[in-house]
Design an enzyme around this catalytic site. Structure first.
Site, PDB file in Angstrom:
ATOM      1  N   SER A  61      20.973   5.178  67.661  1.00 39.76           N
ATOM      2  CA  SER A  61      20.919   6.226  67.031  1.00 39.76           C
ATOM      3  C   SER A  61      21.845   7.450  66.622  1.00 39.76           C
ATOM      4  O   SER A  61      22.598   7.094  67.580  1.00 39.76           O
ATOM      5  CB  SER A  61      19.653   7.701  67.765  1.00 39.76           C
ATOM      6  OG  SER A  61      18.558   5.842  67.545  1.00 39.76           O
TER       7      SER A  61
HETATM    8  N1  SAH Z   1      17.043   4.277  72.327  1.00 46.47           N
HETATM    9  C1  SAH Z   1      18.120   3.666  71.273  1.00 46.47           C
HETATM   10  C2  SAH Z   1      17.850   3.073  69.539  1.00 46.47           C
HETATM   11  C3  SAH Z   1      17.284   1.643  68.925  1.00 46.47           C
HETATM   12  S1  SAH Z   1      17.029   1.471  67.149  1.00 46.47           S
HETATM   13  C4  SAH Z   1      19.041   3.835  71.073  1.00 46.47           C
HETATM   14  O1  SAH Z   1      19.665   4.382  71.997  1.00 46.47           O
HETATM   15  O2  SAH Z   1      20.320   2.641  71.048  1.00 46.47           O
HETATM   16  C5  SAH Z   1      15.555   1.204  67.492  1.00 46.47           C
HETATM   17  C6  SAH Z   1      15.311   0.041  68.398  1.00 46.47           C
HETATM   18  O3  SAH Z   1      13.471  -0.421  67.929  1.00 46.47           O
HETATM   19  C7  SAH Z   1      15.311  -1.319  67.843  1.00 46.47           C
HETATM   20  O4  SAH Z   1      15.593  -2.683  68.815  1.00 46.47           O
HETATM   21  C8  SAH Z   1      14.200  -2.023  67.355  1.00 46.47           C
HETATM   22  O5  SAH Z   1      14.392  -3.444  67.743  1.00 46.47           O
HETATM   23  C9  SAH Z   1      12.711  -1.950  68.716  1.00 46.47           C
HETATM   24  N2  SAH Z   1      11.657  -2.021  68.736  1.00 46.47           N
HETATM   25  C10 SAH Z   1      11.277  -2.151  67.269  1.00 46.47           C
HETATM   26  N3  SAH Z   1       9.765  -2.174  67.206  1.00 46.47           N
HETATM   27  C11 SAH Z   1       9.482  -2.046  68.674  1.00 46.47           C
HETATM   28  C12 SAH Z   1       8.308  -2.785  69.203  1.00 46.47           C
HETATM   29  N4  SAH Z   1       7.016  -2.284  68.946  1.00 46.47           N
HETATM   30  N5  SAH Z   1       8.244  -2.157  70.425  1.00 46.47           N
HETATM   31  C13 SAH Z   1       9.629  -2.095  71.098  1.00 46.47           C
HETATM   32  N6  SAH Z   1      10.605  -2.279  70.830  1.00 46.47           N
HETATM   33  C14 SAH Z   1      10.479  -1.999  69.298  1.00 46.47           C
END
Ligand code: SAH
Length: 213
Positions: A61
């Site tokens: 993000s």
């Molecule tokens: N907090 C992260 C942002 C990653 S983007 C950071 O600081 O880098 C969001 C993430 O959510 C992605 O990696 C995606 O694979 C994950 N995601 C999507 N659906 C999900 C679910 N049901 N359970 C766990 N992770 C999930």
């Protein structure tokens, strides 16, 4: 310009815009190295206020978004926090600094390779109070519940009921529902109060109680 200088500029501009304001959160932003949570080819862009591609089509993000979500979450030392969407592990690393050694973060990630990527980055950053779990977070993580704070870093179609159930009374959850970032507070009676925080773009939350693949 050196990365450390770019980092200082970014943090100061987030403070000047009023996005970052809490002392402990600002200290966490200064401490955590975002360059260690991106792919090597993007290191020099680590302190541009932009989301960056990680792997498997997912993104780390934007710093602005991490700052706004962290402030809305009101994390404090000693808390137990559940994150849905570990991704790079950066958001968890920021929270890790704030909650300290008496706190605990469970961060779930549905894509196995990303769960490994996050765990590796968090280990390198010496975040000992974070556990990465390769699991569908739309179901929460019952084993460690209840949580004082829950943060969802992917866009949900609506608020998964399991997350409300696993949130403590007076606990706070920050979650994007479609394009609206919301802060949810669970009241004594088990009801929820919603506060609208703004419009944001996130990757989709995919799972049993999220979007379908
Ligand atoms: N907090 C992260 C942002 C990653 S983007 C950071 O600081 O880098 C969001 C993430 O959510 C992605 O990696 C995606 O694979 C994950 N995601 C999507 N659906 C999900 C679910 N049901 N359970 C766990 N992770 C999930």
């Amino acid at each position: 310009m050196e990365l450390s200088e770019k980092k200082g500029h970014l943090i100061n501009s987030l403070i000047n815009e009023g996005i970052l304001s809490t002392k402990e959160i600002i200290a966490a932003f200064r401490k955590v190295k975002r360059e260690d949570f991106v792919q090597p080819q993007y290191r020099e862009y680590a302190y541009a206020d932009e989301p960056l591609p990680i792997i498997e089509g997912q993104t780390i993000s934007q710093p602005y978004t991490v700052a706004a979500m962290t402030e809305a979450l009101q994390p404090a030392a000693g808390q137990k926090i559940l994150e849905i969407g570990a991704g790079s592990g950066y958001q968890a690393a920021i929270l890790s600094e704030i909650i300290g050694e008496k706190g605990k973060i469970i961060t779930t990630e549905r894509i196995e390779k990303l769960a490994e990527f996050a765990a590796k980055n968090l280990r390198k950053a010496s975040c000992m109070n974070v556990i990465v779990i390769n699991f569908d977070g739309t179901q929460g993580y019952e084993k460690e519940a209840p949580y004082e704070r829950i943060i969802v870093t992917a866009r949900a179609p609506d608020i998964p009921k399991a997350l409300i159930d696993q949130l403590k009374v007076n606990g706070i959850m920050v979650i994007p529902v479609e394009d609206q970032l919301l802060r949810i507070r669970k009241t004594e009676k088990g009801n929820i109060e919603k506060t609208f925080l703004g419009y944001y773009a996130f990757v989709p939350l995919i799972g049993k109680y999220g979007y379908k693949e």
